[in-house]
Structure formats: structure tokens, C-alpha cells
Design an enzyme around this catalytic site. Structure first.
Site, short mmCIF file in Angstrom:
data_model
loop_
_atom_site.label_atom_id
_atom_site.label_comp_id
_atom_site.label_asym_id
_atom_site.label_seq_id
_atom_site.Cartn_x
_atom_site.Cartn_y
_atom_site.Cartn_z
N GLY A 77 6.48 -7.37 -7.99
CA GLY A 77 5.63 -6.19 -7.98
C GLY A 77 5.88 -5.30 -6.78
O GLY A 77 5.95 -4.07 -6.89
N CYS A 78 6.03 -5.91 -5.62
CA CYS A 78 6.25 -5.14 -4.39
C CYS A 78 7.62 -4.46 -4.41
O CYS A 78 7.76 -3.33 -3.94
CB CYS A 78 6.09 -6.04 -3.16
SG CYS A 78 4.40 -6.68 -3.00
N THR A 79 8.61 -5.12 -4.98
CA THR A 79 9.93 -4.52 -5.10
C THR A 79 9.86 -3.32 -6.03
O THR A 79 10.41 -2.25 -5.72
CB THR A 79 10.96 -5.56 -5.61
OG1 THR A 79 11.04 -6.61 -4.64
CG2 THR A 79 12.33 -4.93 -5.81
N ALA B 216 3.90 -8.58 -0.08
CA ALA B 216 5.08 -9.32 0.40
C ALA B 216 6.37 -8.69 -0.09
O ALA B 216 6.54 -8.44 -1.28
CB ALA B 216 5.02 -10.77 -0.06
N ALA C 199 8.07 -0.49 -4.12
CA ALA C 199 8.91 0.04 -3.05
C ALA C 199 10.05 0.89 -3.62
O ALA C 199 10.37 1.96 -3.08
CB ALA C 199 9.47 -1.10 -2.20
#
Length: 156
Positions: free
Chosen positions: A45-47, A40, A50
Site C-alpha cells: 500500500g505504501c509503495t 512503512a 508513494a
């Protein structure tokens, strides 16, 4: 759930990017491609992952690899994520999770000790012919790009 392995031919796909433009696997023929699957946009974590790809994009490009991220998020949410984090590569929207499933990046996983069904943080590296060079599943967001660069023998 089938997972891709080195030497497999990657499943074809066409998905909308953060601007609503269709992006296909075929668009990357002739160059390497790093596809990272993440749960998401705009989560911690995804930020982190990315932004690590953003910050490592130049060495990856110099080694002949493009980068795309794929999640179930809408193009609108992806657009907001790209703007918020100044991401410099396409993010693709897979709301029906068909591409995630085809690449083995959706299914049962452990989350805080419980078995749940969801996006499995994964990275698939393809060569210019669309064959799998490297497939990693259940990866950690932090330190992943450095580990990937090392496996691909790319100086960061």
C-alpha cells in the site's frame, strides 16, 4: 489524539531525510506543501501511494505544492525505498513518532477488524504560511492522490 483541521497552524518539525540531511517545515515557507504520513516503506500500500505521488508530482508542483512523505522508517530504509521506486521527493524519518503524533497521524486505528496502535495513513496540505488547507485521516492508499488532486482542483 488531536487531529489538525483547516486553518490550524501546522506543528514545526525538523527530521532527517533519506540521505541523513535535516529537513524542516520552515524550508517550505512560501509554497504549498503536501505531507503524507504512511506506515512503512516497501510495503504494497505504501509503495502504491508513494509511486502515485511520484507520478503526480509535476501537476502538484505546477500548482505550487512540494511533497514530502513521513514514516517511522530509518533514513537507510528510506534511501533504499527512494532508489528502488525512483522517488523524486524527500522522505523523512520519524522513528520516535513525535511528528506523527503532533499531526494526529499516530494512534489507535482499525486493522483487519482489530484495534491497534500505529501510523494512521494521513495527508495534510499546507499553504505557504504553514496553515492547514486540507487534512485527511484514515485514507486508502489506492486512488488517494487522484482524490487529493480533485479536492485541490489540480488537473492530473
Amino acid at each position: 489524539m488531536a487531529r489538525l483541521e483547516t486553518g490550524d497552524t501546522a506543528p514545526e518539525f525538523t527530521l532527517p531525510d533519506q540521505d541523513g540531511n535535516d529537513v524542516s517545515l520552515a524550508d517550505f515557507r512560501g509554497s504549498g506543501l503536501v505531507i503524507f504520513f504512511y506506515p512503512a516503506a516497501m510495503t504494497p500500500g505504501c509503495t502504491k501511494e508513494a509511486c502515485d505521488f511520484r507520478d503526480s508530482l509535476e501537476p502538484l508542483k505546477q500548482a505550487g505544492y512540494a511533497v514530502v512523505g513521513i514514516s517511522p522508517d530509518s533514513p537507510e530504509k528510506l534511501s533504499e525505498f527512494v532508489q528502488q521506486e525512483s522517488l523524486t521527493y524527500p522522505l523523512l524519518s520519524d522513528p520516535d513518532k513525535k511528528v506523527l503524533e503532533a499531526y494526529g497521524a499516530y494512534g489507535e486505528k482499525k486493522l483487519y477488524g482489530k484495534t491497534v496502535v500505529g501510523v494512521i495513513r494521513s495527508t495534510i496540505v499546507l499553504d505557504g504560511e504553514g496553515k492547514v488547507e486540507l487534512a485527511r485521516y484514515n485514507i486508502k492508499a489506492t486512488g488517494h492522490v487522484a482524490s487529493l488532486s480533485k479536492a485541490l482542483k489540480i488537473a492530473a
